[in-house]
Design a protein around this motif. Structure first.
Motif, PDB file in Angstrom:
ATOM      1  N   VAL A  20    -105.798 -46.187 -86.625  1.00  0.00           N
ATOM      2  CA  VAL A  20    -104.337 -47.103 -86.318  1.00  0.00           C
ATOM      3  C   VAL A  20    -104.092 -45.344 -85.444  1.00  0.00           C
ATOM      4  CG1 VAL A  20    -102.127 -47.958 -86.862  1.00  0.00           C
ATOM      5  CG2 VAL A  20    -104.443 -49.104 -87.053  1.00  0.00           C
ATOM      6  N   ALA A  21    -103.834 -44.161 -86.451  1.00  0.00           N
ATOM      7  CA  ALA A  21    -103.685 -43.809 -85.948  1.00  0.00           C
ATOM      8  C   ALA A  21    -104.051 -42.404 -84.643  1.00  0.00           C
ATOM      9  CB  ALA A  21    -103.156 -42.043 -87.189  1.00  0.00           C
ATOM     10  N   TYR A  22    -105.238 -42.779 -84.454  1.00  0.00           N
ATOM     11  CA  TYR A  22    -105.860 -42.350 -83.192  1.00  0.00           C
ATOM     12  C   TYR A  22    -105.392 -43.202 -81.777  1.00  0.00           C
ATOM     13  CZ  TYR A  22    -109.776 -41.495 -80.196  1.00  0.00           C
ATOM     14  OH  TYR A  22    -110.252 -41.768 -78.477  1.00  0.00           O
TER      15      TYR A  22
ATOM     16  N   LEU B 105    -107.888 -60.644 -85.356  1.00  0.00           N
ATOM     17  CA  LEU B 105    -107.453 -59.638 -86.208  1.00  0.00           C
ATOM     18  C   LEU B 105    -105.807 -59.367 -87.090  1.00  0.00           C
ATOM     19  CD1 LEU B 105    -109.121 -59.293 -89.012  1.00  0.00           C
ATOM     20  CD2 LEU B 105    -109.970 -56.457 -87.961  1.00  0.00           C
ATOM     21  N   ALA B 106    -105.714 -58.155 -86.033  1.00  0.00           N
ATOM     22  CA  ALA B 106    -104.584 -58.089 -85.828  1.00  0.00           C
ATOM     23  C   ALA B 106    -103.244 -58.487 -86.104  1.00  0.00           C
ATOM     24  CB  ALA B 106    -104.326 -57.308 -85.242  1.00  0.00           C
ATOM     25  N   TRP B 107    -103.677 -59.805 -85.595  1.00  0.00           N
ATOM     26  CA  TRP B 107    -102.309 -60.778 -85.364  1.00  0.00           C
ATOM     27  C   TRP B 107    -102.214 -61.398 -87.055  1.00  0.00           C
ATOM     28  CZ3 TRP B 107    -104.709 -59.335 -81.023  1.00  0.00           C
ATOM     29  CH2 TRP B 107    -103.579 -59.296 -80.343  1.00  0.00           C
ATOM     30  N   ASP B 108    -103.592 -62.048 -87.139  1.00  0.00           N
ATOM     31  CA  ASP B 108    -103.433 -63.127 -88.087  1.00  0.00           C
ATOM     32  C   ASP B 108    -103.425 -62.014 -89.974  1.00  0.00           C
ATOM     33  OD1 ASP B 108    -105.072 -64.774 -87.434  1.00  0.00           O
ATOM     34  OD2 ASP B 108    -106.907 -64.427 -87.335  1.00  0.00           O
ATOM     35  N   HIS B 109    -104.004 -60.558 -89.594  1.00  0.00           N
ATOM     36  CA  HIS B 109    -103.473 -60.164 -90.828  1.00  0.00           C
ATOM     37  C   HIS B 109    -102.782 -58.897 -90.548  1.00  0.00           C
ATOM     38  CE1 HIS B 109    -106.695 -62.032 -93.092  1.00  0.00           C
ATOM     39  NE2 HIS B 109    -106.798 -62.900 -91.803  1.00  0.00           N
ATOM     40  N   PRO B 110    -101.124 -58.866 -90.026  1.00  0.00           N
ATOM     41  CA  PRO B 110    -100.781 -57.736 -89.214  1.00  0.00           C
ATOM     42  C   PRO B 110    -100.387 -56.335 -89.310  1.00  0.00           C
ATOM     43  CG  PRO B 110     -98.924 -59.534 -90.064  1.00  0.00           C
ATOM     44  CD  PRO B 110    -100.739 -59.942 -90.574  1.00  0.00           C
ATOM     45  N   THR B 111    -100.882 -56.319 -90.536  1.00  0.00           N
ATOM     46  CA  THR B 111    -100.063 -54.603 -91.884  1.00  0.00           C
ATOM     47  C   THR B 111    -102.054 -54.316 -92.050  1.00  0.00           C
ATOM     48  OG1 THR B 111    -100.276 -55.660 -93.892  1.00  0.00           O
ATOM     49  CG2 THR B 111     -98.562 -55.058 -92.316  1.00  0.00           C
TER      50      THR B 111
ATOM     51  N   GLY C 144     -98.283 -50.695 -94.342  1.00  0.00           N
ATOM     52  CA  GLY C 144     -97.099 -51.726 -95.072  1.00  0.00           C
ATOM     53  C   GLY C 144     -96.052 -52.519 -93.440  1.00  0.00           C
ATOM     54  N   THR C 145     -96.824 -51.655 -92.695  1.00  0.00           N
ATOM     55  CA  THR C 145     -95.583 -51.483 -91.474  1.00  0.00           C
ATOM     56  C   THR C 145     -96.539 -53.116 -90.218  1.00  0.00           C
ATOM     57  OG1 THR C 145     -94.059 -49.975 -91.528  1.00  0.00           O
ATOM     58  CG2 THR C 145     -94.508 -50.879 -89.078  1.00  0.00           C
ATOM     59  N   GLN C 146     -95.739 -53.108 -89.526  1.00  0.00           N
ATOM     60  CA  GLN C 146     -96.640 -54.787 -88.750  1.00  0.00           C
ATOM     61  C   GLN C 146     -97.443 -53.219 -88.074  1.00  0.00           C
ATOM     62  OE1 GLN C 146     -95.251 -57.835 -87.792  1.00  0.00           O
ATOM     63  NE2 GLN C 146     -95.404 -58.919 -89.916  1.00  0.00           N
ATOM     64  N   LEU C 147     -98.691 -54.256 -87.269  1.00  0.00           N
ATOM     65  CA  LEU C 147     -99.167 -52.641 -86.530  1.00  0.00           C
ATOM     66  C   LEU C 147     -97.798 -52.969 -85.135  1.00  0.00           C
ATOM     67  CD1 LEU C 147    -102.952 -54.095 -87.486  1.00  0.00           C
ATOM     68  CD2 LEU C 147    -101.856 -51.868 -87.613  1.00  0.00           C
TER      69      LEU C 147
ATOM     70  N   ASP D 291    -100.451 -51.812 -79.484  1.00  0.00           N
ATOM     71  CA  ASP D 291    -100.818 -53.053 -78.764  1.00  0.00           C
ATOM     72  C   ASP D 291    -101.771 -53.755 -78.338  1.00  0.00           C
ATOM     73  OD1 ASP D 291    -102.637 -51.674 -76.743  1.00  0.00           O
ATOM     74  OD2 ASP D 291    -101.384 -50.841 -75.402  1.00  0.00           O
ATOM     75  N   SER D 292    -102.072 -55.172 -78.007  1.00  0.00           N
ATOM     76  CA  SER D 292    -103.027 -55.629 -77.542  1.00  0.00           C
ATOM     77  C   SER D 292    -104.593 -55.785 -77.206  1.00  0.00           C
ATOM     78  CB  SER D 292    -103.245 -57.611 -76.767  1.00  0.00           C
ATOM     79  OG  SER D 292    -102.828 -56.153 -75.233  1.00  0.00           O
ATOM     80  N   VAL D 293    -103.947 -54.386 -76.326  1.00  0.00           N
ATOM     81  CA  VAL D 293    -105.603 -53.636 -76.355  1.00  0.00           C
ATOM     82  C   VAL D 293    -106.176 -52.893 -77.603  1.00  0.00           C
ATOM     83  CG1 VAL D 293    -106.958 -51.479 -74.281  1.00  0.00           C
ATOM     84  CG2 VAL D 293    -105.186 -53.645 -73.844  1.00  0.00           C
ATOM     85  N   TYR D 294    -105.694 -51.908 -77.616  1.00  0.00           N
ATOM     86  CA  TYR D 294    -105.872 -51.572 -79.734  1.00  0.00           C
ATOM     87  C   TYR D 294    -106.163 -52.324 -79.833  1.00  0.00           C
ATOM     88  CZ  TYR D 294    -105.040 -46.591 -76.983  1.00  0.00           C
ATOM     89  OH  TYR D 294    -105.157 -45.632 -76.203  1.00  0.00           O
ATOM     90  N   ALA D 295    -105.129 -53.470 -79.972  1.00  0.00           N
ATOM     91  CA  ALA D 295    -105.973 -54.504 -81.521  1.00  0.00           C
ATOM     92  C   ALA D 295    -107.213 -54.746 -81.146  1.00  0.00           C
ATOM     93  CB  ALA D 295    -105.035 -55.847 -81.203  1.00  0.00           C
ATOM     94  N   LEU D 296    -107.812 -54.867 -79.726  1.00  0.00           N
ATOM     95  CA  LEU D 296    -109.081 -55.520 -79.915  1.00  0.00           C
ATOM     96  C   LEU D 296    -109.773 -54.274 -79.801  1.00  0.00           C
ATOM     97  CD1 LEU D 296    -108.011 -57.990 -76.585  1.00  0.00           C
ATOM     98  CD2 LEU D 296    -109.511 -58.851 -78.783  1.00  0.00           C
ATOM     99  N   THR D 297    -109.322 -53.644 -79.381  1.00  0.00           N
ATOM    100  CA  THR D 297    -110.198 -52.134 -80.156  1.00  0.00           C
ATOM    101  C   THR D 297    -111.122 -52.496 -81.177  1.00  0.00           C
ATOM    102  OG1 THR D 297    -109.653 -51.043 -77.773  1.00  0.00           O
ATOM    103  CG2 THR D 297    -110.496 -50.518 -79.637  1.00  0.00           C
ATOM    104  N   LEU D 298    -109.847 -52.011 -81.824  1.00  0.00           N
ATOM    105  CA  LEU D 298    -109.567 -52.007 -83.737  1.00  0.00           C
ATOM    106  C   LEU D 298    -110.638 -53.305 -84.040  1.00  0.00           C
ATOM    107  CD1 LEU D 298    -108.976 -50.883 -86.239  1.00  0.00           C
ATOM    108  CD2 LEU D 298    -107.354 -52.752 -86.270  1.00  0.00           C
ATOM    109  N   CYS D 299    -111.066 -54.300 -83.154  1.00  0.00           N
ATOM    110  CA  CYS D 299    -111.694 -55.773 -83.775  1.00  0.00           C
ATOM    111  C   CYS D 299    -112.670 -55.224 -83.158  1.00  0.00           C
ATOM    112  CB  CYS D 299    -111.738 -56.915 -83.054  1.00  0.00           C
ATOM    113  SG  CYS D 299    -110.303 -57.770 -83.130  1.00  0.00           S
ATOM    114  N   GLY D 300    -113.628 -54.612 -82.338  1.00  0.00           N
ATOM    115  CA  GLY D 300    -114.443 -53.517 -82.076  1.00  0.00           C
ATOM    116  C   GLY D 300    -115.242 -52.952 -83.088  1.00  0.00           C
ATOM    117  N   ASP D 301    -114.581 -52.241 -83.240  1.00  0.00           N
ATOM    118  CA  ASP D 301    -114.354 -50.849 -83.998  1.00  0.00           C
ATOM    119  C   ASP D 301    -114.914 -50.875 -86.226  1.00  0.00           C
ATOM    120  OD1 ASP D 301    -114.341 -49.380 -81.904  1.00  0.00           O
ATOM    121  OD2 ASP D 301    -111.983 -48.649 -83.032  1.00  0.00           O
ATOM    122  N   VAL D 302    -114.186 -52.508 -86.311  1.00  0.00           N
ATOM    123  CA  VAL D 302    -114.398 -52.911 -87.339  1.00  0.00           C
ATOM    124  C   VAL D 302    -116.002 -53.397 -87.329  1.00  0.00           C
ATOM    125  CG1 VAL D 302    -113.911 -54.868 -89.257  1.00  0.00           C
ATOM    126  CG2 VAL D 302    -111.529 -53.322 -87.836  1.00  0.00           C
TER     127      VAL D 302
END
Length: 98
Positions: A25-27, A71-77, A39-42, A48-59
């Motif tokens: 997330v910092a990256y 994932l980032a909406w269902d589990h927002p922190t 503990g803060t919502q992403l 944004d949505s592009v990075y949220a999807l990128t995070l899914c791929g990285d996971v």
């Protein structure tokens, strides 16, 4: 529904999951990891949505899990994603079901 792709064979500690997520997330947000609040919502941090999807791929790549693109909406922190991934990894490695 989350399915296992090729989960790591050794158990992954929640602290390691959290540290990895903070770094990712910092990256994405071009911040120092120390400035990322788990503990803060992403979305509130500016993810944004592009990075949220990128995070899914990285996971998926890093942990060998198939995750929903929401994932980032269902589990927002980071804390919520950490708990979710830890449970999924335990289940995929033959641990206690959720």
């Amino acid at each position: 529904m989350t399915e296992t792709a090729s989960a790591p064979t050794a158990p992954v500690a929640p602290q390691a999951i959290r540290a990895w997520l903070v770094d990712r997330v910092a990256y994405y947000l071009e911040r120092n990891p120390a400035d990322v609040d788990e503990g803060t919502q992403l979305a509130e941090m500016g993810l944004d949505s592009v990075y949220a999807l990128t995070l899914c791929g990285d996971v998926e790549d890093h942990f060998g899990l198939v995750v929903e693109p929401t994932l980032a909406w269902d589990h927002p922190t980071i804390d919520a994603i950490t708990a979710h991934l830890a449970a999924e990894l335990r289940q995929s490695q033959g641990g206690v079901p959720r």
